[in-house]
Design a protein around this motif. Structure first.
Motif, PDB file in Angstrom:
ATOM      1  N   LEU A  72      -1.073 -22.254  44.723  1.00 19.43           N
ATOM      2  CA  LEU A  72      -2.100 -21.154  45.378  1.00 19.43           C
ATOM      3  C   LEU A  72      -2.178 -20.744  44.455  1.00 19.43           C
ATOM      4  O   LEU A  72      -2.247 -21.019  43.373  1.00 19.43           O
ATOM      5  N   VAL A 132       0.133 -22.668  58.768  1.00 19.26           N
ATOM      6  CA  VAL A 132       0.512 -21.741  57.641  1.00 19.26           C
ATOM      7  C   VAL A 132       2.281 -22.070  57.957  1.00 19.26           C
ATOM      8  O   VAL A 132       2.779 -21.989  59.470  1.00 19.26           O
ATOM      9  N   ARG A 152       8.632 -15.951  52.718  1.00 17.63           N
ATOM     10  CA  ARG A 152       7.320 -15.319  52.306  1.00 17.63           C
ATOM     11  C   ARG A 152       6.163 -16.105  53.468  1.00 17.63           C
ATOM     12  O   ARG A 152       6.648 -17.341  53.756  1.00 17.63           O
ATOM     13  N   ILE A 154       2.834 -18.844  53.403  1.00 12.69           N
ATOM     14  CA  ILE A 154       1.921 -19.754  52.169  1.00 12.69           C
ATOM     15  C   ILE A 154       1.601 -19.830  53.515  1.00 12.69           C
ATOM     16  O   ILE A 154       1.163 -20.883  54.762  1.00 12.69           O
ATOM     17  N   SER A 163      -0.526 -14.755  51.584  1.00 17.75           N
ATOM     18  CA  SER A 163       0.664 -15.434  51.177  1.00 17.75           C
ATOM     19  C   SER A 163       1.827 -14.194  51.548  1.00 17.75           C
ATOM     20  O   SER A 163       2.399 -13.942  50.125  1.00 17.75           O
TER      21      SER A 163
END
Length: 190
Positions: A72, A132, A152, A154, A163
């Motif tokens: 990320l 995803v 969450r 990602i 995200s």
């Protein structure tokens, strides 16, 4: 946007191949991290679906899982900046959740909402590509509050703003959904 992780690299040095949880960058629109009481938390799947559902944490982690190393990066990261990290995430494929909910015809975007009021979206094609995930673990540990406990999103290949942390709702919609940053003039594309 604030980096609240307390972990910074010397400018111009490379980040670690795998970032320990306590060194993974954190950026938030909030002054303080949101804390979610998992006993009352549910991930609602609603909108243009045949089978709306509300998954508890226990139900989410009981679904077939996927694990993947995913990097990320914050959209605000400067060249050689420290707002980029890599972790092994575990969760449920978004496609599997949407398949289970059975999409109705006419879906354009899939929207996401978070406990802190944040919202985001992606095209249906991106949501169904299998990459995803709705993550609930990071390096084999439950997510910390600052990384979005209890769950969450990602989204590989997009900046971190996609995200969504503290995820509470997944809702397929029949329009181009404008999330938190798009309502403030940011582009909806990477």
């Amino acid at each position: 946007r604030i980096n609240t992780s307390g972990a910074f690299r010397t400018r111009g040095t490379l980040s670690k191949l795998v970032t320990p949880n306590d060194e993974f960058y954190v950026v938030s629109k909030n002054i303080f991290d949101t804390r979610v009481d998992v006993t009352g938390w549910q991930l609602r799947v609603q909108g243009l679906v045949e089978e709306p559902m509300a998954l508890t944490y226990e139900q989410l982690v009981a679904l077939p899982s996927v694990e993947e190393f995913i990097t990320l990066e914050c959209i605000s990261n400067e060249v050689c900046g420290d707002l980029i990290s890599n972790a092994k995430w575990k969760g449920v494929s978004l496609k599997a959740i949407l398949d289970r909910a059975r999409l109705k015809p006419g879906v354009v975007d899939v929207s996401f909402r978070a406990e802190d009021g944040y919202s985001e979206s992606m095209s249906l094609g991106r949501a169904l590509n299998g990459e995803v995930m709705v993550a609930y673990q990071m390096h084999g540990e439950p997510l910390s509050d600052s990384h979005g406990f209890p769950a969450r999103l990602i989204v590989p290949g997009f900046f971190g703003l996609k995200s969504v942390k503290w995820l509470t709702e997944i809702a397929p919609v029949d329009r181009d959904f404008q999330g938190y940053w798009q309502q403030r003039g940011w582009t909806d594309h990477p």
